[in-house]
Write an enzyme that holds these catalytic residues in place. Structure first.
Site, PDB file in Angstrom:
ATOM      1  N   SER A 147       0.842  -1.199   0.000  1.00  0.00           N
ATOM      2  CA  SER A 147       0.000   0.000   0.000  1.00  0.00           C
ATOM      3  C   SER A 147       0.873   1.243   0.000  1.00  0.00           C
ATOM      4  O   SER A 147       2.058   1.184   0.348  1.00  0.00           O
ATOM      5  CB  SER A 147      -0.889  -0.007   1.250  1.00  0.00           C
ATOM      6  OG  SER A 147      -1.529   1.231   1.446  1.00  0.00           O
ATOM      7  N   TYR A 160      -3.594  -0.137   9.832  1.00  0.00           N
ATOM      8  CA  TYR A 160      -3.374  -0.471   8.423  1.00  0.00           C
ATOM      9  C   TYR A 160      -1.946  -0.133   8.003  1.00  0.00           C
ATOM     10  O   TYR A 160      -1.269  -0.932   7.353  1.00  0.00           O
ATOM     11  CB  TYR A 160      -4.387   0.295   7.577  1.00  0.00           C
ATOM     12  CG  TYR A 160      -4.392  -0.049   6.107  1.00  0.00           C
ATOM     13  CD1 TYR A 160      -4.999  -1.226   5.656  1.00  0.00           C
ATOM     14  CD2 TYR A 160      -3.821   0.796   5.167  1.00  0.00           C
ATOM     15  CE1 TYR A 160      -5.027  -1.539   4.303  1.00  0.00           C
ATOM     16  CE2 TYR A 160      -3.847   0.501   3.820  1.00  0.00           C
ATOM     17  CZ  TYR A 160      -4.452  -0.671   3.394  1.00  0.00           C
ATOM     18  OH  TYR A 160      -4.464  -0.978   2.046  1.00  0.00           O
TER      19      TYR A 160
END
Length: 267
Positions: A147, A160
């Protein structure tokens, strides 16, 4: 065709976790187009059934399994079943993931642990399950869906970002440990992709204007748009193919140039 320019996945079995829809589905569809046999999982039968219908509609014969990728016993059983019913996994894409947008001081530890479990522990578990057969075969590809948050922090995504930063380092460590067995482990770091998961960030406001975060991302991205899930297909096929046999431990950011750009000066 020389292996250095061979992007074909013919004869390869590709397992893409959580690929009933979204990014995983788009990657699996691209790999099927390159000749791979697609295997995917999801956590519920209804999601697997939905995925199978979507693949069938796209003209792809896929194999779907119900499996919680955070459950090591369930993953080992699934991989054994795939090997018996379809074949040894040549390509693994660790795509399954979740995000919880909660300010850190408001986030319960159990929610933090859940994100870490799905986004970091699960790729460890599934990779561990497929690597032994890759070692025996003398070849394998593992692609971790990292990510932008593998590099950056941002408000409300502490769990996250921690998980995806850890996944970046897991990627490098798998490459370090198993490169000698001709196993390549790389990551794809999507930029901001238009998916159901990011839909709340793109909602039109009551006054008809764009969501403030939507405006922010467009202003920070040289491409001037959100990415589409299909934008990840080509990079994934490259990293799954023989053309990337000397590419190992890298994170390929598919972000429209956002990491290269400081942004426009305010007018």
């Amino acid at each position: 065709m020389d292996n250095k320019t061979n992007f074909s996945l013919a004869g390869k079995v590709a397992l893409v976790t959580g690929a009933s829809y979204g990014i995983g589905f788009a990657i699996a569809k691209a790999m099927a187009g390159a000749g791979a046999t697609i295997v995917f999982n999801d956590i519920k039968q209804e999601l697997v059934d939905k995925g199978l219908a979507a693949y069938e509609e796209a003209g792809i014969k896929a194999h779907g399994y119900v499996c919680d990728v955070t459950d090591e016993d369930a993953v080992n059983a699934m991989v054994a079943k795939i090997e018996a019913e379809v074949g040894v996994v040549d390509v693994l894409v660790n795509n399954a993931g979740i995000i919880k947008r909660i300010p850190m001081i408001e986030m319960a530890a159990k929610d933090f642990r859940q994100v870490i479990d799905v986004d970091l522990n699960a790729p460890f578990i599934v990779s561990k399950a497929v690597i032994p057969s890759m070692m025996k075969k003398g070849h394998g590809k593992i692609i971790n869906i990292c990510s932008m948050m593998s590099e950056f922090g941002r408000e409300t995504v502490s769990a996250y970002a921690a998980a995806k930063g850890g996944l970046k380092m897991l990627t490098r460590n798998i490459a370090s440990e198993y490169g000698e067995y001709n196993i390549q482990c790389n990551g794809i770091g999507p930029g901001y992709i238009a998916t159901p998961q990011t839909a709340p960030l793109r909602e039109t406001q009551p006054d008809g204007s764009r969501h403030p975060f939507d405006q922010f991302i467009i202003s920070k991205t040289p491409a001037g748009r959100w990415g589409e899930a299909e934008d990840l297909g080509g990079p994934a096929v490259f990293l799954a193919s023989d053309a990337s046999d000397f590419v190992n431990g890298q994170i390929l950011y598919v972000d429209g140039g956002i990491q290269a750009y400081i942004g426009k000066q305010p007018s």
